[in-house]
Design an enzyme around this catalytic site. Structure first.
Site, PDB file in Angstrom:
ATOM      1  N   SER A   9       0.910  -1.153   0.052  1.00 23.17           N
ATOM      2  CA  SER A   9      -0.017   0.077   0.045  1.00 23.17           C
ATOM      3  C   SER A   9       0.967   1.367   0.077  1.00 23.17           C
ATOM      4  O   SER A   9       1.722   1.412   0.893  1.00 23.17           O
ATOM      5  CB  SER A   9      -0.990   0.060   1.467  1.00 23.17           C
ATOM      6  OG  SER A   9      -1.580   1.317   1.205  1.00 23.17           O
ATOM      7  N   HIS A  34      -1.144  -1.091  -4.270  1.00 27.12           N
ATOM      8  CA  HIS A  34      -2.443  -0.835  -3.619  1.00 27.12           C
ATOM      9  C   HIS A  34      -2.428   0.606  -3.227  1.00 27.12           C
ATOM     10  O   HIS A  34      -1.515   1.190  -2.680  1.00 27.12           O
ATOM     11  CB  HIS A  34      -2.739  -1.709  -2.264  1.00 27.12           C
ATOM     12  CG  HIS A  34      -4.043  -1.459  -1.685  1.00 27.12           C
ATOM     13  ND1 HIS A  34      -5.011  -2.328  -2.038  1.00 27.12           N
ATOM     14  CD2 HIS A  34      -4.354  -0.847  -0.661  1.00 27.12           C
ATOM     15  CE1 HIS A  34      -5.913  -1.856  -1.200  1.00 27.12           C
ATOM     16  NE2 HIS A  34      -5.707  -0.836  -0.501  1.00 27.12           N
ATOM     17  N   ASP A  36      -4.684   3.703  -1.753  1.00 27.32           N
ATOM     18  CA  ASP A  36      -5.711   3.939  -0.866  1.00 27.32           C
ATOM     19  C   ASP A  36      -6.322   5.461  -1.180  1.00 27.32           C
ATOM     20  O   ASP A  36      -5.547   6.404  -0.887  1.00 27.32           O
ATOM     21  CB  ASP A  36      -5.445   4.002   0.764  1.00 27.32           C
ATOM     22  CG  ASP A  36      -5.095   2.402   1.008  1.00 27.32           C
ATOM     23  OD1 ASP A  36      -6.042   1.608   0.955  1.00 27.32           O
ATOM     24  OD2 ASP A  36      -4.063   2.180   1.413  1.00 27.32           O
ATOM     25  N   MET A  38      -8.559   8.383   0.139  1.00 26.01           N
ATOM     26  CA  MET A  38      -9.364   8.854   1.213  1.00 26.01           C
ATOM     27  C   MET A  38     -10.079  10.265   1.149  1.00 26.01           C
ATOM     28  O   MET A  38      -9.044  11.139   0.498  1.00 26.01           O
ATOM     29  CB  MET A  38      -8.643   8.732   2.368  1.00 26.01           C
ATOM     30  CG  MET A  38      -7.878   7.397   2.802  1.00 26.01           C
ATOM     31  SD  MET A  38      -7.130   7.337   4.158  1.00 26.01           S
ATOM     32  CE  MET A  38      -6.422   5.752   4.348  1.00 26.01           C
ATOM     33  N   HIS A  67      -8.404   1.374  -4.102  1.00 26.70           N
ATOM     34  CA  HIS A  67      -9.256   1.485  -2.853  1.00 26.70           C
ATOM     35  C   HIS A  67      -9.902   2.516  -2.413  1.00 26.70           C
ATOM     36  O   HIS A  67      -9.297   3.309  -1.913  1.00 26.70           O
ATOM     37  CB  HIS A  67      -8.315   0.770  -1.580  1.00 26.70           C
ATOM     38  CG  HIS A  67      -9.287   0.495  -0.406  1.00 26.70           C
ATOM     39  ND1 HIS A  67      -8.679   0.032   0.700  1.00 26.70           N
ATOM     40  CD2 HIS A  67     -10.566   0.144  -0.167  1.00 26.70           C
ATOM     41  CE1 HIS A  67      -9.583   0.021   1.628  1.00 26.70           C
ATOM     42  NE2 HIS A  67     -10.951   0.179   1.124  1.00 26.70           N
ATOM     43  N   MET A  69     -11.959   4.662  -0.454  1.00 24.02           N
ATOM     44  CA  MET A  69     -12.534   4.988   0.960  1.00 24.02           C
ATOM     45  C   MET A  69     -13.105   6.436   0.717  1.00 24.02           C
ATOM     46  O   MET A  69     -12.546   7.143   1.594  1.00 24.02           O
ATOM     47  CB  MET A  69     -11.366   4.903   1.984  1.00 24.02           C
ATOM     48  CG  MET A  69     -10.977   3.340   2.156  1.00 24.02           C
ATOM     49  SD  MET A  69      -9.873   3.155   3.479  1.00 24.02           S
ATOM     50  CE  MET A  69      -8.318   3.301   2.590  1.00 24.02           C
ATOM     51  N   MET A 138     -11.485  -5.753   5.463  1.00 24.10           N
ATOM     52  CA  MET A 138     -10.728  -5.019   6.070  1.00 24.10           C
ATOM     53  C   MET A 138     -10.278  -5.511   7.589  1.00 24.10           C
ATOM     54  O   MET A 138     -11.556  -5.904   8.347  1.00 24.10           O
ATOM     55  CB  MET A 138     -11.547  -3.363   6.806  1.00 24.10           C
ATOM     56  CG  MET A 138     -11.396  -2.578   5.075  1.00 24.10           C
ATOM     57  SD  MET A 138     -10.016  -2.024   4.502  1.00 24.10           S
ATOM     58  CE  MET A 138      -9.106  -0.970   5.795  1.00 24.10           C
ATOM     59  N   ASP A 176      -6.683  -6.368   3.994  1.00 25.65           N
ATOM     60  CA  ASP A 176      -5.998  -5.072   4.164  1.00 25.65           C
ATOM     61  C   ASP A 176      -6.222  -4.648   5.903  1.00 25.65           C
ATOM     62  O   ASP A 176      -7.243  -4.329   6.244  1.00 25.65           O
ATOM     63  CB  ASP A 176      -6.428  -4.048   3.391  1.00 25.65           C
ATOM     64  CG  ASP A 176      -5.907  -2.560   3.197  1.00 25.65           C
ATOM     65  OD1 ASP A 176      -5.018  -2.571   3.922  1.00 25.65           O
ATOM     66  OD2 ASP A 176      -6.415  -1.579   2.538  1.00 25.65           O
ATOM     67  N   GLY A 177      -4.991  -4.227   6.327  1.00 22.79           N
ATOM     68  CA  GLY A 177      -4.792  -3.871   7.737  1.00 22.79           C
ATOM     69  C   GLY A 177      -3.976  -4.881   8.484  1.00 22.79           C
ATOM     70  O   GLY A 177      -4.467  -5.870   8.997  1.00 22.79           O
TER      71      GLY A 177
END
Length: 210
Positions: A9, A34, A36, A38, A67, A69, A138, A176-177
């Site tokens: 990520s 990946h 993210d 946001m 991804h 979010m 997640m 993920d996480g």
């Protein structure tokens, strides 16, 4: 066992040198990137949008695993398709039109993913798992890097794998996480196909042996 996809990520990369981060991914067994996104609404933080993705797209041939979010992801799909995303994952919790969003992504020639937060049961996905290419579990609360994996979320991976086998579905399972050297084996053993790792990958503590 099929070798899982490692998708580091960029959330944990040096934002001032994303080119070097992508090269680090390529040089250390990463097979996807990946990204993210946001918006400061669905999650508190703000990261980057389609202009950044468009600017780094020429730097690698690895698939971009985007991804979202964000609230109202239907407003963003076309822009991320145009920017160079290969896989686009939106949150089930962010839209009442999950099936239509999957259709939009497929119409753009991309793979469609649906993500769920730790508090969302997989039973809510019963009507859309047959259409999705990726289900993203997640294993931390979305919005920040460096959190600890929530062990109970790994049970969702095993349940999704069982469902896929029973129904003959073809979706991939992504996690993920909180994936690090201490937790990666558990998520892979549970049936994860796509492993997202941020902090542990970029600080060098994750040793990818799969």
């Amino acid at each position: 066992m099929k070798t899982p996809i490692l998708a580091p990520s960029l959330l944990s990369a040096d934002f001032a040198n994303l080119g070097a981060a992508i090269k680090q991914i390529e040089d250390n067994k990463g097979t996807a990137v990946h990204i993210d996104v946001m918006d400061g609404q669905f999650v508190p933080e703000i990261t980057y949008g389609h202009p950044v993705i468009r600017s780094v797209r020429p730097l690698t041939k690895l698939p971009f695993d985007v991804h979202l979010m964000v609230e109202n992801p239907e407003r963003q799909i076309e822009s991320f398709i145009e920017a160079g995303a290969d896989w686009i994952t939106f949150h089930y919790e962010a839209s009442a039109h999950a099936h239509r969003l999957i259709q939009m992504i497929h119409e753009g020639g991309k793979k469609a993913g649906v993500a769920i937060c730790p508090g969302t049961p997989i039973s809510l996905l019963s009507e859309i798992v047959k259409s999705a290419d990726i289900i993203l579990v997640m294993t931390v609360n979305p919005g920040w890097g460096g959190q600890k994996l929530i062990p109970s979320c790994v049970e969702k991976v095993a349940a999704l794998k069982k469902l896929r086998e029973e129904k003959g579905y073809s979706f991939l399972i992504s996690v993920d996480g909180g994936v690090n050297q201490n937790t990666v084996a558990s998520v892979v053993d549970a049936g994860t196909d796509i492993v997202v790792s941020g902090s542990a990958f970029f600080n060098g503590s994750l040793k990818w042996t799969f």
